[in-house]
Motif scaffolding. Sequence first.
Motif, PDB file in Angstrom:
ATOM      1  N   LEU A  11       0.826  -1.202   0.000  1.00 46.70           N
ATOM      2  CA  LEU A  11       0.000   0.000   0.000  1.00 46.70           C
ATOM      3  C   LEU A  11       0.862   1.255   0.000  1.00 46.70           C
ATOM      4  O   LEU A  11       1.965   1.262   0.558  1.00 46.70           O
ATOM      5  CB  LEU A  11      -0.909   0.008   1.230  1.00 46.70           C
ATOM      6  CG  LEU A  11      -2.060  -1.003   1.252  1.00 46.70           C
ATOM      7  CD1 LEU A  11      -2.784  -0.948   2.591  1.00 46.70           C
ATOM      8  CD2 LEU A  11      -3.029  -0.766   0.103  1.00 46.70           C
ATOM      9  N   PRO A  12       0.365   2.332  -0.581  1.00 45.51           N
ATOM     10  CA  PRO A  12       1.104   3.602  -0.521  1.00 45.51           C
ATOM     11  C   PRO A  12       1.257   4.081   0.914  1.00 45.51           C
ATOM     12  O   PRO A  12       0.440   3.759   1.790  1.00 45.51           O
ATOM     13  CB  PRO A  12       0.209   4.561  -1.320  1.00 45.51           C
ATOM     14  CG  PRO A  12      -0.697   3.708  -2.126  1.00 45.51           C
ATOM     15  CD  PRO A  12      -0.889   2.451  -1.349  1.00 45.51           C
ATOM     16  N   ASP A  13       2.291   4.847   1.168  1.00 44.25           N
ATOM     17  CA  ASP A  13       2.486   5.417   2.495  1.00 44.25           C
ATOM     18  C   ASP A  13       1.250   6.204   2.916  1.00 44.25           C
ATOM     19  O   ASP A  13       0.687   6.969   2.120  1.00 44.25           O
ATOM     20  CB  ASP A  13       3.703   6.341   2.498  1.00 44.25           C
ATOM     21  CG  ASP A  13       5.014   5.587   2.348  1.00 44.25           C
ATOM     22  OD1 ASP A  13       5.008   4.357   2.569  1.00 44.25           O
ATOM     23  OD2 ASP A  13       6.035   6.230   2.013  1.00 44.25           O
ATOM     24  N   GLY A  14       0.856   6.010   4.155  1.00 49.02           N
ATOM     25  CA  GLY A  14      -0.283   6.748   4.693  1.00 49.02           C
ATOM     26  C   GLY A  14      -1.622   6.079   4.499  1.00 49.02           C
ATOM     27  O   GLY A  14      -2.631   6.547   5.045  1.00 49.02           O
ATOM     28  N   VAL A  15      -1.672   4.985   3.749  1.00 49.98           N
ATOM     29  CA  VAL A  15      -2.921   4.244   3.576  1.00 49.98           C
ATOM     30  C   VAL A  15      -2.897   3.046   4.518  1.00 49.98           C
ATOM     31  O   VAL A  15      -2.038   2.173   4.420  1.00 49.98           O
ATOM     32  CB  VAL A  15      -3.110   3.776   2.118  1.00 49.98           C
ATOM     33  CG1 VAL A  15      -4.374   2.926   1.991  1.00 49.98           C
ATOM     34  CG2 VAL A  15      -3.186   4.972   1.180  1.00 49.98           C
ATOM     35  N   ARG A  16      -3.834   3.000   5.430  1.00 55.68           N
ATOM     36  CA  ARG A  16      -3.885   1.936   6.428  1.00 55.68           C
ATOM     37  C   ARG A  16      -4.521   0.682   5.852  1.00 55.68           C
ATOM     38  O   ARG A  16      -5.350   0.755   4.943  1.00 55.68           O
ATOM     39  CB  ARG A  16      -4.718   2.363   7.649  1.00 55.68           C
ATOM     40  CG  ARG A  16      -4.181   3.553   8.411  1.00 55.68           C
ATOM     41  CD  ARG A  16      -5.113   3.923   9.560  1.00 55.68           C
ATOM     42  NE  ARG A  16      -4.652   5.097  10.278  1.00 55.68           N
ATOM     43  CZ  ARG A  16      -3.771   5.053  11.281  1.00 55.68           C
ATOM     44  NH1 ARG A  16      -3.283   3.883  11.674  1.00 55.68           N
ATOM     45  NH2 ARG A  16      -3.402   6.169  11.880  1.00 55.68           N
ATOM     46  N   LEU A  17      -4.160  -0.449   6.421  1.00 54.38           N
ATOM     47  CA  LEU A  17      -4.921  -1.668   6.169  1.00 54.38           C
ATOM     48  C   LEU A  17      -5.660  -2.029   7.454  1.00 54.38           C
ATOM     49  O   LEU A  17      -5.036  -2.318   8.468  1.00 54.38           O
ATOM     50  CB  LEU A  17      -4.034  -2.827   5.725  1.00 54.38           C
ATOM     51  CG  LEU A  17      -4.865  -3.951   5.058  1.00 54.38           C
ATOM     52  CD1 LEU A  17      -4.069  -4.668   3.995  1.00 54.38           C
ATOM     53  CD2 LEU A  17      -5.419  -4.943   6.065  1.00 54.38           C
ATOM     54  N   TYR A  18      -6.983  -1.953   7.383  1.00 56.21           N
ATOM     55  CA  TYR A  18      -7.831  -2.343   8.508  1.00 56.21           C
ATOM     56  C   TYR A  18      -8.201  -3.807   8.319  1.00 56.21           C
ATOM     57  O   TYR A  18      -8.975  -4.143   7.415  1.00 56.21           O
ATOM     58  CB  TYR A  18      -9.113  -1.500   8.535  1.00 56.21           C
ATOM     59  CG  TYR A  18      -8.905  -0.038   8.846  1.00 56.21           C
ATOM     60  CD1 TYR A  18      -8.871   0.411  10.154  1.00 56.21           C
ATOM     61  CD2 TYR A  18      -8.756   0.890   7.821  1.00 56.21           C
ATOM     62  CE1 TYR A  18      -8.699   1.759  10.446  1.00 56.21           C
ATOM     63  CE2 TYR A  18      -8.581   2.236   8.087  1.00 56.21           C
ATOM     64  CZ  TYR A  18      -8.553   2.664   9.404  1.00 56.21           C
ATOM     65  OH  TYR A  18      -8.381   4.004   9.689  1.00 56.21           O
TER      66      TYR A  18
END
Length: 396
Positions: A253-260
Amino acid sequence: MTATSAGVSVMLPVDGRLEPYVLGTPGDWTRPTRPIVSRVAFAAAHVVPRVSADNTPGAPADIDWEATLAYRHELWSYGLGVADAMDTAQRGMGLDWLATAELIRRSGGEAASVGGRLACGAGTDQLDLAGLPSGSAGLARIVDAYREQIDVVTEAGAQVILMASRALVQVAQSADDYMYVYEKALAGVDRPVILHWLGTMFDPALHGYWGSADIETATETFRTLIENNRSKIDGVKVSLLDAAHEVTLRRALPDGVRLYTGDDFNYPELIIGDAQGHSDALLGIFAAIYPAASTALQELDNGNCARASEILSSTQELGRHIFAEPTYYYKTGIAFLSWLNGKQPGFSMVAGLSTGRSVPHMAELFRLADKAGLLPDPELAAYRMRVYLELNGLSS
Protein backbone atom coordinates in the motif's frame (compact mmCIF):
# COMPACT_ATOMS: atom_id res chain seq x y z
CA MET A 1 -29.01 -22.87 36.66
CA THR A 2 -27.36 -24.34 39.73
CA ALA A 3 -24.59 -23.06 41.95
CA THR A 4 -21.76 -25.38 42.90
CA SER A 5 -18.72 -24.93 45.11
CA ALA A 6 -16.69 -24.36 41.95
CA GLY A 7 -19.07 -21.73 40.57
CA VAL A 8 -22.13 -21.55 38.35
CA SER A 9 -23.06 -24.55 36.23
CA VAL A 10 -25.48 -25.33 33.41
CA MET A 11 -26.33 -28.54 31.58
CA LEU A 12 -25.03 -28.36 28.02
CA PRO A 13 -25.51 -30.79 25.12
CA VAL A 14 -22.51 -33.01 24.37
CA ASP A 15 -22.82 -35.67 21.67
CA GLY A 16 -26.60 -35.78 22.04
CA ARG A 17 -26.74 -35.85 25.84
CA LEU A 18 -26.71 -33.20 28.54
CA GLU A 19 -23.67 -32.87 30.76
CA PRO A 20 -22.89 -30.34 33.50
CA TYR A 21 -20.62 -27.48 32.54
CA VAL A 22 -19.10 -25.28 35.26
CA LEU A 23 -18.35 -21.73 34.24
CA GLY A 24 -14.95 -20.20 34.88
CA THR A 25 -13.96 -16.76 36.07
CA PRO A 26 -14.66 -13.70 33.89
CA GLY A 27 -11.62 -12.00 32.42
CA ASP A 28 -9.90 -9.13 34.20
CA TRP A 29 -10.64 -6.59 31.49
CA THR A 30 -10.18 -2.84 31.87
CA ARG A 31 -11.58 0.27 30.28
CA PRO A 32 -8.88 2.67 29.09
CA THR A 33 -8.15 5.87 30.98
CA ARG A 34 -6.73 7.57 27.90
CA PRO A 35 -7.24 7.18 24.14
CA ILE A 36 -5.83 4.05 22.53
CA VAL A 37 -3.07 5.13 20.14
CA SER A 38 -1.07 2.07 19.07
CA ARG A 39 -3.75 0.92 16.63
CA VAL A 40 -6.87 2.40 15.07
CA ALA A 41 -9.58 -0.08 15.99
CA PHE A 42 -13.25 -0.21 15.05
CA ALA A 43 -15.79 -2.76 16.27
CA ALA A 44 -18.47 -3.43 13.66
CA ALA A 45 -21.68 -3.32 15.70
CA HIS A 46 -24.92 -5.26 15.27
CA VAL A 47 -28.48 -3.98 15.65
CA VAL A 48 -31.04 -5.04 18.25
CA PRO A 49 -34.65 -5.43 17.03
CA ARG A 50 -37.69 -4.36 18.99
CA VAL A 51 -38.80 -7.68 20.48
CA SER A 52 -42.53 -7.03 20.05
CA ALA A 53 -42.19 -6.03 16.40
CA ASP A 54 -42.69 -8.04 13.22
CA ASN A 55 -39.03 -8.61 12.39
CA THR A 56 -39.76 -11.57 10.14
CA PRO A 57 -38.03 -12.27 6.79
CA GLY A 58 -39.01 -9.61 4.28
CA ALA A 59 -40.51 -7.23 6.84
CA PRO A 60 -39.02 -3.75 7.31
CA ALA A 61 -36.50 -3.68 10.14
CA ASP A 62 -37.97 -2.39 13.40
CA ILE A 63 -35.10 -1.43 15.70
CA ASP A 64 -34.88 -1.17 19.48
CA TRP A 65 -33.02 2.12 19.39
CA GLU A 66 -32.32 2.28 23.11
CA ALA A 67 -30.58 -1.11 23.21
CA THR A 68 -28.88 -0.64 19.84
CA LEU A 69 -27.37 2.72 20.76
CA ALA A 70 -26.47 1.58 24.28
CA TYR A 71 -24.33 -1.14 22.72
CA ARG A 72 -22.44 1.51 20.77
CA HIS A 73 -21.84 3.48 23.96
CA GLU A 74 -20.48 0.30 25.53
CA LEU A 75 -17.97 -0.06 22.69
CA TRP A 76 -16.93 3.59 22.91
CA SER A 77 -16.46 3.22 26.69
CA TYR A 78 -13.75 0.66 25.96
CA GLY A 79 -11.90 3.09 23.71
CA LEU A 80 -12.92 1.45 20.44
CA GLY A 81 -14.36 3.14 17.40
CA VAL A 82 -17.70 1.94 16.08
CA ALA A 83 -18.13 0.81 12.49
CA ASP A 84 -21.84 1.09 11.88
CA ALA A 85 -24.31 0.19 9.14
CA MET A 86 -21.98 -2.57 7.94
CA ASP A 87 -22.64 -6.24 7.18
CA THR A 88 -22.55 -6.92 10.95
CA ALA A 89 -25.63 -4.71 11.20
CA GLN A 90 -27.25 -7.01 8.61
CA ARG A 91 -26.83 -4.83 5.56
CA GLY A 92 -28.17 -6.98 2.75
CA MET A 93 -29.55 -9.48 5.27
CA GLY A 94 -32.57 -7.73 6.76
CA LEU A 95 -31.58 -4.12 7.47
CA ASP A 96 -33.29 -2.06 4.77
CA TRP A 97 -32.01 1.34 3.63
CA LEU A 98 -34.72 3.32 5.48
CA ALA A 99 -33.68 1.76 8.81
CA THR A 100 -30.01 2.03 7.86
CA ALA A 101 -30.24 5.77 7.24
CA GLU A 102 -31.95 6.24 10.60
CA LEU A 103 -29.26 4.13 12.28
CA ILE A 104 -26.52 6.29 10.75
CA ARG A 105 -28.19 9.52 11.86
CA ARG A 106 -28.82 8.28 15.39
CA SER A 107 -25.34 6.82 15.79
CA GLY A 108 -23.87 10.06 14.51
CA GLY A 109 -25.70 12.01 17.19
CA GLU A 110 -24.61 9.61 19.93
CA ALA A 111 -21.00 9.64 18.76
CA ALA A 112 -20.93 13.42 18.86
CA SER A 113 -22.32 13.42 22.41
CA VAL A 114 -19.38 11.43 23.77
CA GLY A 115 -16.61 12.14 21.27
CA GLY A 116 -16.76 8.56 19.98
CA ARG A 117 -15.09 7.56 16.76
CA LEU A 118 -17.63 6.51 14.13
CA ALA A 119 -17.40 5.22 10.58
CA CYS A 120 -20.48 4.13 8.63
CA GLY A 121 -21.08 2.05 5.55
CA ALA A 122 -22.22 3.74 2.33
CA GLY A 123 -23.43 1.32 -0.31
CA THR A 124 -26.06 0.92 -2.99
CA ASP A 125 -28.62 -1.32 -1.29
CA GLN A 126 -31.48 1.14 -1.86
CA LEU A 127 -31.48 0.00 -5.50
CA ASP A 128 -33.93 -2.58 -6.84
CA LEU A 129 -31.66 -5.08 -8.57
CA ALA A 130 -34.52 -6.49 -10.65
CA GLY A 131 -35.18 -3.11 -12.22
CA LEU A 132 -31.58 -2.02 -12.67
CA PRO A 133 -30.66 -1.28 -16.30
CA SER A 134 -27.49 -2.61 -17.87
CA GLY A 135 -24.61 -0.66 -19.34
CA SER A 136 -23.86 2.99 -18.72
CA ALA A 137 -27.38 3.71 -17.43
CA GLY A 138 -26.96 1.09 -14.73
CA LEU A 139 -23.52 2.38 -13.77
CA ALA A 140 -24.93 5.91 -13.49
CA ARG A 141 -27.64 4.73 -11.11
CA ILE A 142 -25.04 2.96 -8.97
CA VAL A 143 -22.94 6.12 -8.78
CA ASP A 144 -26.01 8.12 -7.74
CA ALA A 145 -26.88 5.52 -5.09
CA TYR A 146 -23.38 5.69 -3.64
CA ARG A 147 -23.53 9.48 -3.59
CA GLU A 148 -26.89 9.45 -1.80
CA GLN A 149 -25.57 7.21 0.97
CA ILE A 150 -22.25 9.07 1.21
CA ASP A 151 -24.26 12.25 1.83
CA VAL A 152 -26.20 10.60 4.67
CA VAL A 153 -23.00 9.37 6.34
CA THR A 154 -21.24 12.71 5.89
CA GLU A 155 -24.17 14.69 7.28
CA ALA A 156 -24.14 12.42 10.34
CA GLY A 157 -20.55 13.46 11.00
CA ALA A 158 -19.16 9.95 10.41
CA GLN A 159 -16.30 8.72 8.27
CA VAL A 160 -17.42 6.97 5.10
CA ILE A 161 -16.77 3.27 4.56
CA LEU A 162 -17.33 2.64 0.87
CA MET A 163 -18.96 -0.77 0.85
CA ALA A 164 -18.99 -3.39 -1.87
CA SER A 165 -22.06 -3.28 -4.13
CA ARG A 166 -24.16 -6.22 -5.29
CA ALA A 167 -25.60 -3.91 -7.92
CA LEU A 168 -22.14 -3.26 -9.34
CA VAL A 169 -21.47 -6.98 -9.62
CA GLN A 170 -24.67 -7.29 -11.64
CA VAL A 171 -23.98 -4.41 -14.02
CA ALA A 172 -20.20 -4.24 -14.40
CA GLN A 173 -18.72 -5.91 -17.45
CA SER A 174 -15.06 -5.27 -16.68
CA ALA A 175 -12.58 -3.96 -14.15
CA ASP A 176 -12.86 -0.59 -15.89
CA ASP A 177 -16.51 -0.38 -14.83
CA TYR A 178 -15.46 -0.81 -11.19
CA MET A 179 -12.81 1.87 -11.57
CA TYR A 180 -15.33 4.23 -13.16
CA VAL A 181 -17.94 3.86 -10.41
CA TYR A 182 -15.50 4.09 -7.51
CA GLU A 183 -13.66 7.11 -8.92
CA LYS A 184 -16.97 8.91 -9.47
CA ALA A 185 -18.02 8.10 -5.88
CA LEU A 186 -14.65 9.15 -4.45
CA ALA A 187 -14.71 12.44 -6.33
CA GLY A 188 -17.49 13.71 -4.08
CA VAL A 189 -16.11 12.86 -0.62
CA ASP A 190 -14.86 15.63 1.65
CA ARG A 191 -12.52 13.50 3.81
CA PRO A 192 -10.59 10.26 3.19
CA VAL A 193 -12.72 7.12 3.20
CA ILE A 194 -12.20 3.45 3.99
CA LEU A 195 -12.60 1.09 1.04
CA HIS A 196 -14.17 -2.26 1.89
CA TRP A 197 -13.34 -5.46 0.05
CA LEU A 198 -15.76 -8.09 1.30
CA GLY A 199 -15.14 -11.70 0.35
CA THR A 200 -17.71 -14.18 -0.91
CA MET A 201 -17.63 -16.10 2.38
CA PHE A 202 -19.41 -13.07 3.86
CA ASP A 203 -21.61 -12.39 0.83
CA PRO A 204 -21.73 -14.89 -2.04
CA ALA A 205 -23.39 -12.26 -4.25
CA LEU A 206 -20.04 -10.45 -4.47
CA HIS A 207 -18.35 -13.17 -6.54
CA GLY A 208 -15.95 -11.68 -9.07
CA TYR A 209 -15.63 -8.31 -7.35
CA TRP A 210 -13.20 -5.85 -8.94
CA GLY A 211 -13.94 -7.55 -12.25
CA SER A 212 -12.33 -10.95 -11.72
CA ALA A 213 -12.74 -14.12 -9.70
CA ASP A 214 -8.95 -14.49 -9.73
CA ILE A 215 -7.67 -13.01 -6.48
CA GLU A 216 -4.40 -11.68 -7.90
CA THR A 217 -6.12 -10.01 -10.85
CA ALA A 218 -8.72 -8.47 -8.54
CA THR A 219 -5.98 -7.29 -6.20
CA GLU A 220 -4.19 -5.52 -9.03
CA THR A 221 -7.34 -3.58 -9.89
CA PHE A 222 -7.85 -2.76 -6.21
CA ARG A 223 -4.27 -1.51 -5.87
CA THR A 224 -4.58 0.61 -9.00
CA LEU A 225 -7.72 2.25 -7.61
CA ILE A 226 -5.87 3.06 -4.39
CA GLU A 227 -2.77 4.39 -6.15
CA ASN A 228 -4.85 6.64 -8.41
CA ASN A 229 -6.93 8.02 -5.52
CA ARG A 230 -4.60 7.89 -2.52
CA SER A 231 -5.55 11.38 -1.27
CA LYS A 232 -9.17 10.22 -0.98
CA ILE A 233 -8.40 6.98 0.88
CA ASP A 234 -7.64 6.68 4.59
CA GLY A 235 -7.39 2.92 4.45
CA VAL A 236 -8.77 -0.34 3.17
CA LYS A 237 -10.72 -2.98 5.04
CA VAL A 238 -9.99 -6.41 3.65
CA SER A 239 -12.31 -9.27 4.64
CA LEU A 240 -10.98 -12.27 2.72
CA LEU A 241 -9.86 -14.48 5.66
CA ASP A 242 -6.46 -14.86 4.00
CA ALA A 243 -3.66 -13.64 6.27
CA ALA A 244 -0.86 -14.10 3.73
CA HIS A 245 -2.74 -12.10 1.10
CA GLU A 246 -3.45 -9.35 3.61
CA VAL A 247 0.18 -9.02 4.64
CA THR A 248 1.33 -8.87 1.01
CA LEU A 249 -1.27 -6.21 0.21
CA ARG A 250 -0.45 -4.24 3.37
CA ARG A 251 3.22 -4.04 2.45
CA ALA A 252 2.33 -2.84 -1.05
CA LEU A 253 0.00 0.00 0.00
CA PRO A 254 1.10 3.60 -0.52
CA ASP A 255 2.49 5.42 2.50
CA GLY A 256 -0.28 6.75 4.69
CA VAL A 257 -2.92 4.24 3.58
CA ARG A 258 -3.88 1.94 6.43
CA LEU A 259 -4.92 -1.67 6.17
CA TYR A 260 -7.83 -2.34 8.51
CA THR A 261 -7.97 -6.07 8.96
CA GLY A 262 -11.35 -7.65 8.48
CA ASP A 263 -9.91 -11.13 9.06
CA ASP A 264 -11.94 -12.52 11.95
CA PHE A 265 -9.88 -15.72 11.87
CA ASN A 266 -6.33 -14.39 11.96
CA TYR A 267 -6.67 -10.98 13.63
CA PRO A 268 -4.19 -11.59 16.51
CA GLU A 269 -1.14 -12.04 14.29
CA LEU A 270 -2.24 -9.32 11.87
CA ILE A 271 -2.86 -6.70 14.54
CA ILE A 272 0.32 -7.51 16.45
CA GLY A 273 2.24 -7.45 13.15
CA ASP A 274 5.95 -7.83 12.56
CA ALA A 275 9.06 -5.77 11.90
CA GLN A 276 7.59 -4.61 8.59
CA GLY A 277 4.30 -3.34 9.96
CA HIS A 278 0.88 -4.25 11.32
CA SER A 279 -2.77 -4.05 10.45
CA ASP A 280 -5.24 -1.78 12.17
CA ALA A 281 -8.66 -3.27 12.83
CA LEU A 282 -12.24 -3.04 11.62
CA LEU A 283 -13.74 -6.27 12.84
CA GLY A 284 -17.10 -7.85 13.55
CA ILE A 285 -15.46 -10.08 16.13
CA PHE A 286 -14.48 -6.99 18.13
CA ALA A 287 -18.20 -6.44 18.79
CA ALA A 288 -18.16 -9.78 20.62
CA ILE A 289 -14.77 -9.61 22.36
CA TYR A 290 -14.54 -5.87 22.92
CA PRO A 291 -13.43 -5.97 26.61
CA ALA A 292 -10.55 -8.31 25.76
CA ALA A 293 -9.73 -6.47 22.52
CA SER A 294 -9.55 -3.13 24.32
CA THR A 295 -7.38 -4.55 27.10
CA ALA A 296 -5.01 -6.05 24.53
CA LEU A 297 -4.70 -2.71 22.71
CA GLN A 298 -4.01 -0.98 26.01
CA GLU A 299 -1.18 -3.46 26.57
CA LEU A 300 0.19 -2.56 23.13
CA ASP A 301 0.06 1.11 24.10
CA ASN A 302 2.12 0.21 27.18
CA GLY A 303 4.68 -1.66 25.10
CA ASN A 304 3.58 -5.10 26.33
CA CYS A 305 3.40 -6.80 22.95
CA ALA A 306 3.61 -10.35 24.31
CA ARG A 307 0.72 -9.79 26.73
CA ALA A 308 -1.37 -8.15 23.99
CA SER A 309 -0.76 -11.13 21.74
CA GLU A 310 -1.66 -13.54 24.53
CA ILE A 311 -4.98 -11.80 25.15
CA LEU A 312 -5.99 -11.63 21.50
CA SER A 313 -4.94 -15.24 20.92
CA SER A 314 -7.08 -16.35 23.87
CA THR A 315 -10.17 -15.15 21.93
CA GLN A 316 -9.20 -16.64 18.57
CA GLU A 317 -10.94 -19.98 19.01
CA LEU A 318 -14.17 -18.15 19.82
CA GLY A 319 -13.71 -15.91 16.78
CA ARG A 320 -13.18 -18.81 14.43
CA HIS A 321 -16.26 -20.54 15.82
CA ILE A 322 -18.50 -17.49 15.47
CA PHE A 323 -17.28 -16.98 11.90
CA ALA A 324 -17.37 -20.65 10.88
CA GLU A 325 -19.08 -21.57 7.61
CA PRO A 326 -21.58 -20.44 6.53
CA THR A 327 -19.70 -17.30 7.57
CA TYR A 328 -22.49 -14.86 6.70
CA TYR A 329 -24.39 -16.14 9.77
CA TYR A 330 -21.69 -14.87 12.15
CA LYS A 331 -24.05 -12.06 13.11
CA THR A 332 -26.27 -14.62 14.84
CA GLY A 333 -23.44 -15.53 17.22
CA ILE A 334 -22.67 -11.90 18.02
CA ALA A 335 -26.33 -11.22 18.85
CA PHE A 336 -26.50 -14.39 20.96
CA LEU A 337 -23.49 -13.37 23.02
CA SER A 338 -24.97 -9.89 23.42
CA TRP A 339 -28.15 -11.46 24.80
CA LEU A 340 -26.27 -13.82 27.12
CA ASN A 341 -24.48 -10.80 28.57
CA GLY A 342 -27.65 -8.79 29.14
CA LYS A 343 -27.06 -6.21 26.40
CA GLN A 344 -30.42 -6.86 24.75
CA PRO A 345 -33.76 -8.00 26.14
CA GLY A 346 -34.29 -10.99 23.84
CA PHE A 347 -32.37 -13.23 21.51
CA SER A 348 -33.93 -11.88 18.35
CA MET A 349 -32.66 -10.36 15.12
CA VAL A 350 -34.18 -8.49 12.21
CA ALA A 351 -35.36 -10.76 9.39
CA GLY A 352 -35.53 -13.70 11.80
CA LEU A 353 -31.78 -14.28 11.50
CA SER A 354 -31.61 -15.64 15.06
CA THR A 355 -32.37 -19.05 13.53
CA GLY A 356 -29.16 -18.94 11.50
CA ARG A 357 -27.16 -21.21 13.83
CA SER A 358 -27.87 -24.57 15.44
CA VAL A 359 -28.25 -25.42 19.12
CA PRO A 360 -24.92 -27.33 19.18
CA HIS A 361 -23.21 -24.31 17.61
CA MET A 362 -24.62 -22.02 20.29
CA ALA A 363 -23.66 -24.40 23.08
CA GLU A 364 -20.08 -24.43 21.85
CA LEU A 365 -20.14 -20.63 21.53
CA PHE A 366 -21.20 -20.47 25.19
CA ARG A 367 -18.29 -22.70 26.23
CA LEU A 368 -15.75 -20.78 24.20
CA ALA A 369 -16.99 -17.39 25.39
CA ASP A 370 -16.66 -18.60 28.97
CA LYS A 371 -13.19 -20.02 28.27
CA ALA A 372 -12.16 -16.62 26.90
CA GLY A 373 -13.49 -14.84 30.00
CA LEU A 374 -16.20 -13.04 28.03
CA LEU A 375 -19.23 -13.90 30.18
CA PRO A 376 -18.94 -11.13 32.81
CA ASP A 377 -22.07 -12.21 34.70
CA PRO A 378 -21.89 -16.03 34.82
CA GLU A 379 -25.20 -16.40 36.65
CA LEU A 380 -27.09 -14.36 34.06
CA ALA A 381 -25.35 -16.10 31.16
CA ALA A 382 -26.06 -19.56 32.57
CA TYR A 383 -29.69 -18.67 33.25
CA ARG A 384 -30.23 -17.40 29.73
CA MET A 385 -28.42 -20.39 28.23
CA ARG A 386 -30.79 -22.69 30.07
CA VAL A 387 -33.80 -20.70 28.83
CA TYR A 388 -32.49 -21.06 25.29
CA LEU A 389 -31.96 -24.81 25.66
CA GLU A 390 -35.39 -25.35 27.17
CA LEU A 391 -37.00 -23.35 24.36
CA ASN A 392 -35.26 -25.72 21.93
CA GLY A 393 -36.41 -28.87 23.71
CA LEU A 394 -33.36 -29.54 25.89
CA SER A 395 -33.85 -29.47 29.64
CA SER A 396 -32.26 -31.34 32.51
